[in-house]
Scaffold this active site. Sequence first.
Site, PDB file in Angstrom:
ATOM      1  N   GLY A   1      -5.910   5.980   9.885  1.00  0.00           N
ATOM      2  CA  GLY A   1      -6.926   5.388   9.018  1.00  0.00           C
ATOM      3  C   GLY A   1      -7.160   3.928   9.348  1.00  0.00           C
ATOM      4  O   GLY A   1      -6.496   3.333  10.205  1.00  0.00           O
ATOM      5  N   THR A   2      -8.118   3.352   8.646  1.00  0.00           N
ATOM      6  CA  THR A   2      -8.479   1.957   8.848  1.00  0.00           C
ATOM      7  C   THR A   2      -7.357   1.050   8.365  1.00  0.00           C
ATOM      8  O   THR A   2      -6.825   1.235   7.266  1.00  0.00           O
ATOM      9  CB  THR A   2      -9.770   1.630   8.075  1.00  0.00           C
ATOM     10  OG1 THR A   2     -10.784   2.569   8.431  1.00  0.00           O
ATOM     11  CG2 THR A   2     -10.243   0.221   8.391  1.00  0.00           C
TER      12      THR A   2
ATOM     13  N   GLY B   1      -5.481  -1.719   6.549  1.00  0.00           N
ATOM     14  CA  GLY B   1      -5.800  -2.412   5.312  1.00  0.00           C
ATOM     15  C   GLY B   1      -5.685  -3.913   5.447  1.00  0.00           C
ATOM     16  O   GLY B   1      -4.973  -4.424   6.316  1.00  0.00           O
TER      17      GLY B   1
ATOM     18  N   ASP C   1       0.873   8.178  -7.801  1.00  0.00           N
ATOM     19  CA  ASP C   1       2.075   7.515  -8.297  1.00  0.00           C
ATOM     20  C   ASP C   1       2.790   6.884  -7.103  1.00  0.00           C
ATOM     21  O   ASP C   1       2.717   7.369  -5.981  1.00  0.00           O
ATOM     22  CB  ASP C   1       2.991   8.538  -8.961  1.00  0.00           C
ATOM     23  CG  ASP C   1       4.097   7.887  -9.777  1.00  0.00           C
ATOM     24  OD1 ASP C   1       4.024   6.669 -10.013  1.00  0.00           O
ATOM     25  OD2 ASP C   1       5.024   8.612 -10.184  1.00  0.00           O
TER      26      ASP C   1
END
Length: 577
Positions: free
Chosen positions: A318-319, A321, A372
């Site tokens: 994913g990208t 953060g 969570d």
Amino acid sequence: MLKFTATRIATAILNGFEAAIEDHNRVTLGARERFEQADWQAAADAQKHRADVYRAGIEKAASKLRLVADEALHNQALWADVKREFAQMIEDHDNRNITQTFYNSVYSNWFSFERYDNQYLFVEGEGEKNRDVSARVFNRFRQQNSFLELAINLLDRYQFSVAWRHLENDAQHIAKALESQLQPQLTTSLANIEVQVLKSVFYRNKGAYLVGRILHGDAITPLVLPISNIPSEGVFVDAAIINSDDVSVIFSFTRSHFMVDAPIPQAYVNFLHTIMPEKHRYELYTSLGFIKHGKTEFVRNFVGHSETSDDQLVMAAGTRGMVMSVFTLESYDVVFKIIKDRFRPPKSVTRAQVKAKYRLVSRHDRAGRMADTQEFNNFWFEQQEFDPDCLAELLRECAATVELKDNRVLIKHLYIERRMEPLNLFVNSQPVDAINNAMEDYGNAIREIAGANIFPGDMLLKNFGVTRHGRVIFYDYDEICFLDECNFRDIPPPRNARDEMSSAPWYSVGENDVFPEEFSYFFSGNPHAKKAFEAFHSDLYQRQTWQEIQRRIRDGESSYVYPYRVAQRFYPEIKAR
């Protein structure tokens, strides 16, 4: 003298545990009355309170020890004697594994967990021999005539101070559900079926749940009966959940923890694991509100897995953060998240604010749409467990938190979260139908989070994930705020041609101002996802939609997100209130 001191310390720790678990149970036991009185605000407050009382119990025990032993507590050799004494004291304790976690937590006030040394700590788990299901925790129901008779007898066993709204109707619905969903699976006659239901009722938000299983031949089928309470009308069974995946969603890591009187937590977890075998045991302990022990079980599970795994920790897909560095082990279904040293613009939050927002979510109603997290301090890995590029990136981006010491990696603070496929990657790799479903559920997730009075802030697709059940979940909390604190506005029309051509706003923007018209920017680069979202949720671009949600929140109209499908409800026309 040392043995006497060790006995005093062990006794003080055990007494501290008994006091802490009593406080924990006192909050939990109030769940029935809160449900019967439909006091939903008190139920929400109790969730937050229970999260604090056990932690406070550990701190009280440590303070007591300082009065009892003081300087002796810094003598690590003494703790070997303390552990032996404590182990003898709890040998027949019903909560032995949780008392061990309490002991470890108290020990950490004086010594770090740099090495999980069984000489001083309770490192090893209970083992398979202690995972049998105890008959002490469930009621048995055996019937030879019909599912209807079985259902009536079952409901008769569980009474509330509020009357059943229409017990016979509920029993008929349950019988019909059992017949339609279970009959094709039956390998034995009805006379040989046994239904086992945990004695204690599970409570969460506005619902109560009877949790059981159906034994037929060598097969085990879950049976969960959600119960609702409509003030002035009574309680009723809202559905019959008879599928392991559906039960797993009810016990999801995206929901608040249950309030359930589980006098032997391990026995309850053993039972639950038979109907949700895909769930990790640490997840089940956490779902019952035993958060500290859930963390202990996670460490044991992860260390055991790491010792038999050949893959290495790598940066998560994913990208990247701007606030968190995220890494994972491909063969293990969690991600590890570390707050970076510096945040790139336009991020303006601080480390303390990020931690506060993660804590807020851990104590808030997650509405089944927010993941969570488990928070750890001083978590150790072996250096060889890391892919070199991953470790180099962590040392570069998180130098204040990640430290390399003698071929071991210390992470001073991190969060652990269930791994999901990032939504932006999902919609770039799936067929049209799957994208349409994901975008519909993405909008539903935003609405349900908003109904719980949380505004996600940054709603980019990369901040949401897709679970193995196909549900869209929010997991990036650094920009969340309470929805009722937002000021939703329309963008003023440009005053002239210069405004129209300007790349900067021609209007004032307050700290809490939100412009829903801009939400379409979240789909940059994926026109099909944008089109699919707008087919279902174009009203989320409108200020009035968000202001109406705010009005409901301010009027006390707290929303309730049912943890099962509308099609499974017996009375879909009735809304919890």
